[in-house]
Every structure is written in C-alpha cells, then in structure tokens.
Design a protein around this motif. Structure first.
Motif, PDB file in Angstrom:
ATOM      1  N   SER A  93       0.842  -1.206   0.000  1.00 12.22           N
ATOM      2  CA  SER A  93       0.000   0.000   0.000  1.00 12.22           C
ATOM      3  C   SER A  93       0.874   1.253   0.000  1.00 12.22           C
ATOM      4  N   TRP A  94       1.938   1.241   0.778  1.00 12.15           N
ATOM      5  CA  TRP A  94       2.887   2.360   0.817  1.00 12.15           C
ATOM      6  C   TRP A  94       3.495   2.585  -0.570  1.00 12.15           C
ATOM      7  N   GLU A  95       3.922   1.517  -1.200  1.00 11.08           N
ATOM      8  CA  GLU A  95       4.526   1.656  -2.533  1.00 11.08           C
ATOM      9  C   GLU A  95       3.507   2.145  -3.555  1.00 11.08           C
ATOM     10  N   ASN A  96       2.253   1.696  -3.439  1.00 10.41           N
ATOM     11  CA  ASN A  96       1.216   2.198  -4.343  1.00 10.41           C
ATOM     12  C   ASN A  96       1.069   3.704  -4.228  1.00 10.41           C
ATOM     13  N   CYS A  97       1.157   4.221  -2.994  1.00 13.82           N
ATOM     14  CA  CYS A  97       1.056   5.669  -2.793  1.00 13.82           C
ATOM     15  C   CYS A  97       2.230   6.391  -3.438  1.00 13.82           C
ATOM     16  N   LEU A  98       3.433   5.856  -3.274  1.00 17.95           N
ATOM     17  CA  LEU A  98       4.615   6.492  -3.855  1.00 17.95           C
ATOM     18  C   LEU A  98       4.535   6.536  -5.376  1.00 17.95           C
ATOM     19  N   ARG A  99       3.940   5.507  -5.960  1.00 18.32           N
ATOM     20  CA  ARG A  99       3.853   5.446  -7.419  1.00 18.32           C
ATOM     21  C   ARG A  99       2.661   6.240  -7.964  1.00 18.32           C
ATOM     22  N   ALA A 100       1.591   6.337  -7.162  1.00 20.86           N
ATOM     23  CA  ALA A 100       0.372   6.994  -7.644  1.00 20.86           C
ATOM     24  C   ALA A 100       0.446   8.511  -7.581  1.00 20.86           C
ATOM     25  N   VAL A 101       1.372   9.049  -6.783  1.00 15.73           N
ATOM     26  CA  VAL A 101       1.453  10.495  -6.614  1.00 15.73           C
ATOM     27  C   VAL A 101       2.341  11.094  -7.712  1.00 15.73           C
ATOM     28  N   ARG A 102       2.083  12.340  -8.064  1.00 15.96           N
ATOM     29  CA  ARG A 102       2.846  13.022  -9.112  1.00 15.96           C
ATOM     30  C   ARG A 102       4.206  13.462  -8.603  1.00 15.96           C
ATOM     31  N   LEU A 115      12.989   9.583  -4.424  1.00 20.88           N
ATOM     32  CA  LEU A 115      14.133  10.399  -4.847  1.00 20.88           C
ATOM     33  C   LEU A 115      13.846  11.156  -6.139  1.00 20.88           C
ATOM     34  N   ARG A 116      13.463  10.414  -7.162  1.00 23.00           N
ATOM     35  CA  ARG A 116      13.368  11.011  -8.493  1.00 23.00           C
ATOM     36  C   ARG A 116      12.172  11.949  -8.643  1.00 23.00           C
ATOM     37  N   LYS A 117      11.126  11.712  -7.861  1.00 24.01           N
ATOM     38  CA  LYS A 117       9.975  12.622  -7.903  1.00 24.01           C
ATOM     39  C   LYS A 117      10.109  13.776  -6.907  1.00 24.01           C
ATOM     40  N   GLN A 118      11.123  13.720  -6.061  1.00 24.11           N
ATOM     41  CA  GLN A 118      11.300  14.714  -5.003  1.00 24.11           C
ATOM     42  C   GLN A 118      10.026  14.854  -4.161  1.00 24.11           C
ATOM     43  N   LEU A 119       9.593  13.714  -3.661  1.00 25.82           N
ATOM     44  CA  LEU A 119       8.358  13.678  -2.888  1.00 25.82           C
ATOM     45  C   LEU A 119       8.574  14.195  -1.469  1.00 25.82           C
ATOM     46  N   THR A 120       7.518  14.749  -0.906  1.00 25.68           N
ATOM     47  CA  THR A 120       7.472  15.060   0.521  1.00 25.68           C
ATOM     48  C   THR A 120       6.720  13.923   1.199  1.00 25.68           C
ATOM     49  N   LEU A 153       6.863  15.944  -7.214  1.00 33.32           N
ATOM     50  CA  LEU A 153       6.718  17.008  -6.217  1.00 33.32           C
ATOM     51  C   LEU A 153       5.434  16.857  -5.389  1.00 33.32           C
ATOM     52  N   GLY A 154       4.860  15.647  -5.402  1.00 33.10           N
ATOM     53  CA  GLY A 154       3.645  15.395  -4.642  1.00 33.10           C
ATOM     54  C   GLY A 154       3.930  15.143  -3.167  1.00 33.10           C
ATOM     55  N   ARG A 155       2.851  14.936  -2.410  1.00 31.87           N
ATOM     56  CA  ARG A 155       2.954  14.726  -0.953  1.00 31.87           C
ATOM     57  C   ARG A 155       2.350  13.379  -0.586  1.00 31.87           C
ATOM     58  N   VAL A 156       3.054  12.654   0.254  1.00 31.57           N
ATOM     59  CA  VAL A 156       2.598  11.345   0.722  1.00 31.57           C
ATOM     60  C   VAL A 156       2.558  11.379   2.246  1.00 31.57           C
ATOM     61  N   VAL A 157       1.439  10.948   2.812  1.00 29.92           N
ATOM     62  CA  VAL A 157       1.286  10.887   4.267  1.00 29.92           C
ATOM     63  C   VAL A 157       1.097   9.433   4.677  1.00 29.92           C
ATOM     64  N   LEU A 158       1.879   9.008   5.665  1.00 29.55           N
ATOM     65  CA  LEU A 158       1.806   7.639   6.180  1.00 29.55           C
ATOM     66  C   LEU A 158       0.953   7.636   7.441  1.00 29.55           C
ATOM     67  N   MET A 159      -0.190   6.952   7.366  1.00 28.56           N
ATOM     68  CA  MET A 159      -1.142   6.974   8.471  1.00 28.56           C
ATOM     69  C   MET A 159      -1.446   5.583   9.016  1.00 28.56           C
ATOM     70  N   GLY A 160      -1.431   4.544   8.168  1.00 26.75           N
ATOM     71  CA  GLY A 160      -1.851   3.213   8.586  1.00 26.75           C
ATOM     72  C   GLY A 160      -0.935   2.606   9.639  1.00 26.75           C
ATOM     73  N   ASN A 161      -1.534   1.925  10.622  1.00 22.80           N
ATOM     74  CA  ASN A 161      -0.753   1.236  11.646  1.00 22.80           C
ATOM     75  C   ASN A 161      -0.336  -0.135  11.134  1.00 22.80           C
ATOM     76  N   PRO A 162       0.960  -0.395  10.969  1.00 23.46           N
ATOM     77  CA  PRO A 162       1.390  -1.687  10.420  1.00 23.46           C
ATOM     78  C   PRO A 162       1.280  -2.808  11.446  1.00 23.46           C
ATOM     79  N   ALA A 163       0.895  -3.985  10.960  1.00 27.00           N
ATOM     80  CA  ALA A 163       0.837  -5.165  11.823  1.00 27.00           C
ATOM     81  C   ALA A 163       2.170  -5.894  11.846  1.00 27.00           C
ATOM     82  N   GLY A 164       3.061  -5.540  10.918  1.00 27.57           N
ATOM     83  CA  GLY A 164       4.370  -6.185  10.839  1.00 27.57           C
ATOM     84  C   GLY A 164       5.372  -5.237  10.215  1.00 27.57           C
ATOM     85  N   GLY A 165       6.457  -5.799   9.688  1.00 23.40           N
ATOM     86  CA  GLY A 165       7.498  -4.984   9.087  1.00 23.40           C
ATOM     87  C   GLY A 165       7.025  -4.268   7.830  1.00 23.40           C
ATOM     88  N   MET A 166       7.609  -3.108   7.564  1.00 22.40           N
ATOM     89  CA  MET A 166       7.268  -2.310   6.384  1.00 22.40           C
ATOM     90  C   MET A 166       8.513  -2.166   5.512  1.00 22.40           C
TER      91      MET A 166
END
Length: 351
Positions: free
Chosen positions: A241-250, A276-281, A252-265
């Motif tokens: 789900s985290w990777e989907n967010c990184l790929r779905a955003v444009r 890196l290449r999108k210079q995401l926040t 210079l876009g912004r990504v917020v991590l909110m979900g509580n993980p049940a295991g390793g991320m």
C-alpha cells in the motif's frame, strides 16, 4: 456496573465491576456509544493492553451524569465526546501544546480503563461538549474523524487537489469525506477488498480501484491527465500500500503515512527511487491535535457534524450491546462478515 474486561489475551468477559467516582476536576459519563477501532482487535487478541485486567475502548461519547468536587455544575446532563489521551503536561511536547506527542501520556482503553462499559470518568479538560441534536453514535466517531482530518492537514491539502487514499476502511472513508468537503477535485480510493470498494461506491465515492486488478499508479494517472495524484495517503499499514502511494502520486507530490502496520514495512529499491526522483514530501501522522489551540481538530469534527457538513452515520455497519461485544470483535478478527464501523451501545443507545 457492567463492563467488558480484558483479563488476558483473547479473554474478554462481561463482568460486574465497581462504577468509578469522579474526583476533583472530573466528571462521570454514562456511555451512549463506543466505536470499535481496528487497533482494538490486536489489543484484545494478540498484543494485549499495558496491564490486566483492563476495560478496552477509546472511541466513545456519553452524557455527563456525575460531577467531582469543584466541577462546574453547568456540565451536568451535557453530551460530550472524550479525547482519550491524558498528557503529562510537563514534557517538551506538552509545553508547546502537542499533547498527542507527549512523552509520558496515559490513555483510556489501553493504559487505563476505557469505554467498553456503562460508565467512565474523564477529566473536564478532555471533554468536547456537543449539542443534543447530535446522537451518541455520531459523537463516538469524533476520534477517528479527528485522526483523518489531522492526516489531511499533514498533507497540506489545497482546494482542487487530487487525492489518492490507499485503504477504504472506516478512517479511509472518513478521509474521503473530509477531502471532498475541503474541495478536493478528485477523491480516489484503492483497496484489495472488493466489498469495501462496493461500500464506498454506495456512499457516493465512485473512483475506486482494486490493486489486484492492475497498477494503481496507472489507474490514478488515467484519472488525472497522466500526472498522478497531488496527495496520497497510506491508510492500510501494508508495504504494498505504501509503494502504491509512492507510485500513484505526481512529481513534487505529498505522501502521508497513516496506517498502523501489523508487521514490518519493507520498501523496495524502486519505491525508494520514487521518493528520490519525484522529489516527494513524505510525512508521518499520529493521532490528532487537541487543546485550546484554534486548530483543535476534535472541536472541528463536532462542529462540522453539528452543522451537517460531515455526516458519518452511514459508515456504521454493525451495532451491538455489551452482552455480544466479544462476538462482534471475533467477527471482525475472523472477517466472517463485511463490516465497516462497529458500534457498541452499552445502554441500547439511550442515556
């Protein structure tokens, strides 16, 4: 009073316990409704609370029926939601009003007794008073709705932004409601559970996608003129789900991590390259803002519900009593039925 008491892992039992008495600066609430949070499931079955026995439950609202010494008599019979975190008031974060980041906090429902019960004591400071026009079920959703609005504020949501939300559970849908109310031009919901997406469609959110059917990033780009979302919020606590967010955003876009993980991320190299290449926040979000500040998100939620700008009642899929709370939690754990927000009504909803 009656309460569901957690005596050990998986050992939640309805019991008769002593009704608490309010001390100075406290009130006694007769609980009208208590929502079941996703975090309550591992807390009851696998992780436990910080001590046993404990009464779980931290998403609740009730009516003030008792007052401690030196407590304003005008509070009697008022409805209120309750901020369940009790800050130490002494650490550096409390000093600047960031109570959710307190170093030495207490918490109703995990560190002290919560609201899977008929009554609870709360400090006056933790009360969010509400008009009688609001029902207890709505007020009991103030906590997750405040968490959702806090996440959007971390994202710096602007009018016209296109928002991608990964995870269509209760808080994901609350995020969608808030984004729409704040002027997002497009609200996109992704989830691997087709029943959750169908429920979102019934609520009027028709831009939905199952990542099992293809690329969530390509789907988001197809809805945004090839650019991608301006904002992506991860609400499932899963690496994919985290990777989907990184790929779905444009870019210079912004990504917020909110979900509580049940295991390793774990993050793949390609996911890291997206940042890196999108210079995401990329920002984290935790709990909500509460206190005397004009940015009190709990007050914002209650006022928005009271004015009709925010209607969360359609999110409730199940209602239960104290007698069948354990069965409701087991249903949620085993996913034997579709559910969204499960609401416990200790007194049948009437207080």
């Amino acid at each position: 009073m009656k309460a569901n008491v957690l005596f050990g892992l998986g050992d939640l039992r309805l019991a008769d316990i002593e009704k608490p008495a309010p001390g100075p600066g406290e009130v006694l609430l007769h609980i009208g409704a208590c929502g079941v949070c996703g975090s309550d499931i591992p807390r009851v079955f696998t992780k436990g609370t910080y001590r046993f026995p404990t009464v779980p439950g931290h998403e609740f609202a009730g009516r003030i029926v008792g007052l401690g010494p030196d407590t304003d008599p005008a509070l009697l019979n008022r409805k209120a939601a309750v901020f369940p975190l009790l800050p130490c008031r002494n650490c550096p974060y409390c000093e600047i009003g960031e109570f959710a980041l307190c170093d030495h906090y207490d918490y109703m429902g995990s560190r002290r007794d919560g609201a899977f019960a008929e009554y609870i004591v709360s400090p006056v400071w933790n009360l969010v008073l509400a008009p009688d026009s609001l029902g207890f079920e709505e007020l009991a959703m103030t906590e997750p709705a405040a968490v959702a609005v806090h996440a959007l504020r971390q994202a710096g949501l602007d009018v016209g932004d296109r928002v991608f939300i990964s995870g269509a559970g209760p808080i994901g849908l609350m995020l969608a409601y808030w984004a729409k109310a704040w002027g997002a031009s497009r609200v996109m919901l992704a989830d691997v559970d087709a029943t959750k997406l169908a429920f979102a469609n019934e609520l009027g959110f028709t831009d939905t996608f199952n990542p099992l059917d293809g690329s969530a990033a390509e789907w988001a780009k197809s809805l945004t003129g090839g650019l991608g979302a301006d904002v992506a919020i991860e609400g499932a606590g899963i690496a994919a789900s985290w990777e989907n967010c990184l790929r779905a955003v444009r870019k210079l876009g912004r990504v917020v991590l909110m979900g509580n993980p049940a295991g390793g991320m774990a993050l793949s190299q390609d996911g890291y390259w997206e940042m890196l290449r999108k210079q995401l926040t990329v920002r984290g979000t935790w709990n909500s803002s509460y206190g005397s500040s004009p940015r009190n998100e709990w007050r914002l939620v209650v006022d928005s519900m009271a004015s009709g700008k925010l209607n969360l009642k359609p999110l409730i899929s199940h209602r239960c009593t104290l007698d069948d709370t354990f069965e409701a939690l087991r249903m949620m754990r085993e996913r034997t039925q579709f559910f969204n927000k499960v609401m416990i009504l200790p007194s049948g909803g009437e207080v």
